[in-house]
Motif scaffolding. Sequence first.
Motif, PDB file in Angstrom:
ATOM      1  N   ALA A  96      48.909  64.818  11.080  1.00 16.44           N
ATOM      2  CA  ALA A  96      48.241  64.227  12.243  1.00 16.44           C
ATOM      3  C   ALA A  96      46.734  64.439  12.154  1.00 16.44           C
ATOM      4  CB  ALA A  96      48.789  64.829  13.534  1.00 16.44           C
ATOM      5  N   VAL A  97      46.324  65.617  11.711  1.00 19.23           N
ATOM      6  CA  VAL A  97      44.893  65.885  11.566  1.00 19.23           C
ATOM      7  C   VAL A  97      44.299  64.957  10.503  1.00 19.23           C
ATOM      8  CG1 VAL A  97      43.161  67.620  10.974  1.00 19.23           C
ATOM      9  CG2 VAL A  97      45.148  68.277  12.334  1.00 19.23           C
ATOM     10  N   ALA A  98      45.020  64.735   9.399  1.00 18.03           N
ATOM     11  CA  ALA A  98      44.535  63.824   8.352  1.00 18.03           C
ATOM     12  C   ALA A  98      44.353  62.413   8.908  1.00 18.03           C
ATOM     13  CB  ALA A  98      45.495  63.818   7.165  1.00 18.03           C
ATOM     14  N   MET A  99      45.281  61.963   9.740  1.00 18.46           N
ATOM     15  CA  MET A  99      45.144  60.629  10.352  1.00 18.46           C
ATOM     16  C   MET A  99      43.936  60.592  11.290  1.00 18.46           C
ATOM     17  SD  MET A  99      49.128  59.621  11.046  1.00 18.46           S
ATOM     18  CE  MET A  99      48.658  58.164  11.961  1.00 18.46           C
ATOM     19  N   MET A 100      43.733  61.680  12.021  1.00 18.86           N
ATOM     20  CA  MET A 100      42.574  61.755  12.912  1.00 18.86           C
ATOM     21  C   MET A 100      41.277  61.693  12.111  1.00 18.86           C
ATOM     22  SD  MET A 100      44.134  64.695  15.432  1.00 18.86           S
ATOM     23  CE  MET A 100      42.595  65.109  16.229  1.00 18.86           C
ATOM     24  N   VAL A 101      41.237  62.396  10.979  1.00 20.37           N
ATOM     25  CA  VAL A 101      40.055  62.372  10.116  1.00 20.37           C
ATOM     26  C   VAL A 101      39.820  60.953   9.603  1.00 20.37           C
ATOM     27  CG1 VAL A 101      39.123  63.141   7.892  1.00 20.37           C
ATOM     28  CG2 VAL A 101      40.195  64.799   9.418  1.00 20.37           C
ATOM     29  N   ARG A 102      40.909  60.291   9.170  1.00 22.71           N
ATOM     30  CA  ARG A 102      40.768  58.918   8.662  1.00 22.71           C
ATOM     31  C   ARG A 102      40.191  58.012   9.746  1.00 22.71           C
ATOM     32  NH1 ARG A 102      45.867  55.929   8.537  1.00 22.71           N
ATOM     33  NH2 ARG A 102      45.104  55.543  10.615  1.00 22.71           N
ATOM     34  N   ASP A 103      40.748  58.091  10.954  1.00 21.59           N
ATOM     35  CA  ASP A 103      40.241  57.251  12.042  1.00 21.59           C
ATOM     36  C   ASP A 103      38.773  57.560  12.342  1.00 21.59           C
ATOM     37  OD1 ASP A 103      42.611  55.860  12.392  1.00 21.59           O
ATOM     38  OD2 ASP A 103      43.325  57.136  14.027  1.00 21.59           O
ATOM     39  N   PHE A 104      38.448  58.842  12.417  1.00 19.42           N
ATOM     40  CA  PHE A 104      37.085  59.249  12.743  1.00 19.42           C
ATOM     41  C   PHE A 104      36.099  58.731  11.702  1.00 19.42           C
ATOM     42  CE2 PHE A 104      33.423  61.987  13.117  1.00 19.42           C
ATOM     43  CZ  PHE A 104      33.315  62.223  14.480  1.00 19.42           C
ATOM     44  N   VAL A 105      36.420  58.921  10.425  1.00 17.38           N
ATOM     45  CA  VAL A 105      35.527  58.507   9.344  1.00 17.38           C
ATOM     46  C   VAL A 105      35.454  56.978   9.260  1.00 17.38           C
ATOM     47  CG1 VAL A 105      35.211  58.521   6.829  1.00 17.38           C
ATOM     48  CG2 VAL A 105      35.778  60.636   8.035  1.00 17.38           C
ATOM     49  N   GLN A 164      40.294  49.249  19.512  1.00 18.16           N
ATOM     50  CA  GLN A 164      40.763  48.997  20.872  1.00 18.16           C
ATOM     51  C   GLN A 164      41.959  49.890  21.207  1.00 18.16           C
ATOM     52  OE1 GLN A 164      41.793  44.934  21.675  1.00 18.16           O
ATOM     53  NE2 GLN A 164      42.379  45.354  23.787  1.00 18.16           N
ATOM     54  N   GLU A 165      42.862  50.033  20.256  1.00 16.52           N
ATOM     55  CA  GLU A 165      44.045  50.878  20.444  1.00 16.52           C
ATOM     56  C   GLU A 165      43.639  52.319  20.764  1.00 16.52           C
ATOM     57  OE1 GLU A 165      47.487  52.065  17.397  1.00 16.52           O
ATOM     58  OE2 GLU A 165      47.035  49.923  17.406  1.00 16.52           O
ATOM     59  N   LEU A 166      42.680  52.836  20.015  1.00 14.89           N
ATOM     60  CA  LEU A 166      42.242  54.214  20.238  1.00 14.89           C
ATOM     61  C   LEU A 166      41.502  54.357  21.567  1.00 14.89           C
ATOM     62  CD1 LEU A 166      41.128  55.254  16.662  1.00 14.89           C
ATOM     63  CD2 LEU A 166      42.829  56.412  18.054  1.00 14.89           C
ATOM     64  N   TRP A 167      40.585  53.443  21.862  1.00 13.39           N
ATOM     65  CA  TRP A 167      39.821  53.538  23.103  1.00 13.39           C
ATOM     66  C   TRP A 167      40.722  53.408  24.321  1.00 13.39           C
ATOM     67  CZ3 TRP A 167      35.599  56.002  22.965  1.00 13.39           C
ATOM     68  CH2 TRP A 167      34.709  55.885  21.912  1.00 13.39           C
ATOM     69  N   GLU A 168      41.747  52.572  24.236  1.00 15.18           N
ATOM     70  CA  GLU A 168      42.671  52.419  25.363  1.00 15.18           C
ATOM     71  C   GLU A 168      43.647  53.592  25.454  1.00 15.18           C
ATOM     72  OE1 GLU A 168      44.529  48.625  24.832  1.00 15.18           O
ATOM     73  OE2 GLU A 168      42.742  47.521  25.464  1.00 15.18           O
ATOM     74  N   GLY A 169      43.972  54.178  24.317  1.00 15.78           N
ATOM     75  CA  GLY A 169      44.972  55.246  24.299  1.00 15.78           C
ATOM     76  C   GLY A 169      44.447  56.626  24.605  1.00 15.78           C
ATOM     77  N   ILE A 170      43.205  56.924  24.194  1.00 15.30           N
ATOM     78  CA  ILE A 170      42.668  58.269  24.345  1.00 15.30           C
ATOM     79  C   ILE A 170      41.222  58.170  24.824  1.00 15.30           C
ATOM     80  CG2 ILE A 170      42.148  60.448  23.167  1.00 15.30           C
ATOM     81  CD1 ILE A 170      44.175  59.660  21.004  1.00 15.30           C
ATOM     82  N   VAL A 203      38.131  76.920  24.114  1.00 12.85           N
ATOM     83  CA  VAL A 203      38.573  76.129  22.959  1.00 12.85           C
ATOM     84  C   VAL A 203      40.089  75.950  23.007  1.00 12.85           C
ATOM     85  CG1 VAL A 203      38.833  76.174  20.436  1.00 12.85           C
ATOM     86  CG2 VAL A 203      36.631  76.687  21.479  1.00 12.85           C
ATOM     87  N   GLY A 204      40.795  77.026  23.337  1.00 12.98           N
ATOM     88  CA  GLY A 204      42.253  76.942  23.432  1.00 12.98           C
ATOM     89  C   GLY A 204      42.684  75.915  24.468  1.00 12.98           C
ATOM     90  N   ARG A 205      42.019  75.922  25.618  1.00 10.27           N
ATOM     91  CA  ARG A 205      42.347  74.941  26.664  1.00 10.27           C
ATOM     92  C   ARG A 205      42.045  73.526  26.191  1.00 10.27           C
ATOM     93  NH1 ARG A 205      39.956  78.649  30.346  1.00 10.27           N
ATOM     94  NH2 ARG A 205      38.108  77.359  30.363  1.00 10.27           N
ATOM     95  N   SER A 206      40.906  73.345  25.491  1.00  8.82           N
ATOM     96  CA  SER A 206      40.544  72.012  24.987  1.00  8.82           C
ATOM     97  C   SER A 206      41.585  71.514  23.994  1.00  8.82           C
ATOM     98  CB  SER A 206      39.177  72.047  24.306  1.00  8.82           C
ATOM     99  OG  SER A 206      38.178  72.340  25.238  1.00  8.82           O
ATOM    100  N   LEU A 207      42.024  72.387  23.087  1.00  8.06           N
ATOM    101  CA  LEU A 207      43.001  71.972  22.094  1.00  8.06           C
ATOM    102  C   LEU A 207      44.366  71.711  22.725  1.00  8.06           C
ATOM    103  CD1 LEU A 207      41.986  74.157  19.050  1.00  8.06           C
ATOM    104  CD2 LEU A 207      41.762  71.699  19.316  1.00  8.06           C
ATOM    105  N   ASP A 208      44.712  72.479  23.759  1.00  9.09           N
ATOM    106  CA  ASP A 208      45.956  72.198  24.474  1.00  9.09           C
ATOM    107  C   ASP A 208      45.872  70.818  25.117  1.00  9.09           C
ATOM    108  OD1 ASP A 208      47.053  74.621  23.777  1.00  9.09           O
ATOM    109  OD2 ASP A 208      46.636  75.591  25.710  1.00  9.09           O
ATOM    110  N   GLY A 209      44.717  70.509  25.700  1.00  9.22           N
ATOM    111  CA  GLY A 209      44.525  69.189  26.308  1.00  9.22           C
ATOM    112  C   GLY A 209      44.587  68.081  25.270  1.00  9.22           C
ATOM    113  N   LEU A 210      43.985  68.318  24.103  1.00  9.80           N
ATOM    114  CA  LEU A 210      44.035  67.324  23.027  1.00  9.80           C
ATOM    115  C   LEU A 210      45.465  67.112  22.567  1.00  9.80           C
ATOM    116  CD1 LEU A 210      42.712  65.444  20.989  1.00  9.80           C
ATOM    117  CD2 LEU A 210      42.452  67.415  19.484  1.00  9.80           C
ATOM    118  N   TRP A 228      37.983  59.577  22.581  1.00  5.46           N
ATOM    119  CA  TRP A 228      38.765  60.058  21.441  1.00  5.46           C
ATOM    120  C   TRP A 228      37.900  60.685  20.362  1.00  5.46           C
ATOM    121  CZ3 TRP A 228      38.234  58.260  16.463  1.00  5.46           C
ATOM    122  CH2 TRP A 228      37.561  57.039  16.287  1.00  5.46           C
ATOM    123  N   GLN A 229      36.719  60.134  20.112  1.00  4.93           N
ATOM    124  CA  GLN A 229      35.872  60.696  19.058  1.00  4.93           C
ATOM    125  C   GLN A 229      35.503  62.147  19.355  1.00  4.93           C
ATOM    126  OE1 GLN A 229      32.969  57.365  19.117  1.00  4.93           O
ATOM    127  NE2 GLN A 229      32.886  57.760  16.919  1.00  4.93           N
TER     128      GLN A 229
END
Length: 189
Positions: free
Chosen positions: A119-128, A141-147, A57-64, A150-151
């Motif tokens: 940043a987490v709040a923005m991630m939640v907004r995008d996800f929802v 498109q911005e999210l799919w091209e950037g990350i 989990v730590g490695r995954s979050l570092d990657g994120l 991402w979901q």
Amino acid sequence: MEAALDFILNRADPSEFEVVAKACERRRRDMGKYAGLGGLNPGALAEKMAASVQEGVGRSLDGLRDTVRDYVARLVRQKEPGATDEQIEALLDECLPDRSDPSSGARAGSAADDLPPEAVAMMVRDFVDYSLGLMPPSRQQELWEGIDAWQDKYWQAFSPELRAFVKARLEERLGEDEFWSAVFSLLGL
């Protein structure tokens, strides 16, 4: 080891010696019983597995965290083409500090604390928004091209409590106002 042997051989009264003898008998039984598990009893095996999962989990979050930093850096370069690498790095260090670096001034915390609450709040907004079909195509498109994926990365970054709130919102068990109130309260915003 010497202290234990001294206690058993020289100082244990009969009732204490009996307790030690029973413990040794149980340990001998357990060693045979759990030989197929590398000699580890279920408790030790669970601890070993938990440590392994936590490391993953730590490695995954570092990657994120690295992915988010790269994404933000690309956005800044698009919006401010004249910004130098040093300026962008300073901005990133201010907005997304490395919480594992004590010199960064960030508070030490769990792996889930790697990102600022905003940043987490923005991630939640995008996800929802995406999950409910409310996200504009340009943002998608911005999210799919950037990350990449991402979901999945966002979901993994959410704490179990945050996931529960998101799930309740998506299943319409929480209204929008109650949902955001819970999220902001959980994130300390």
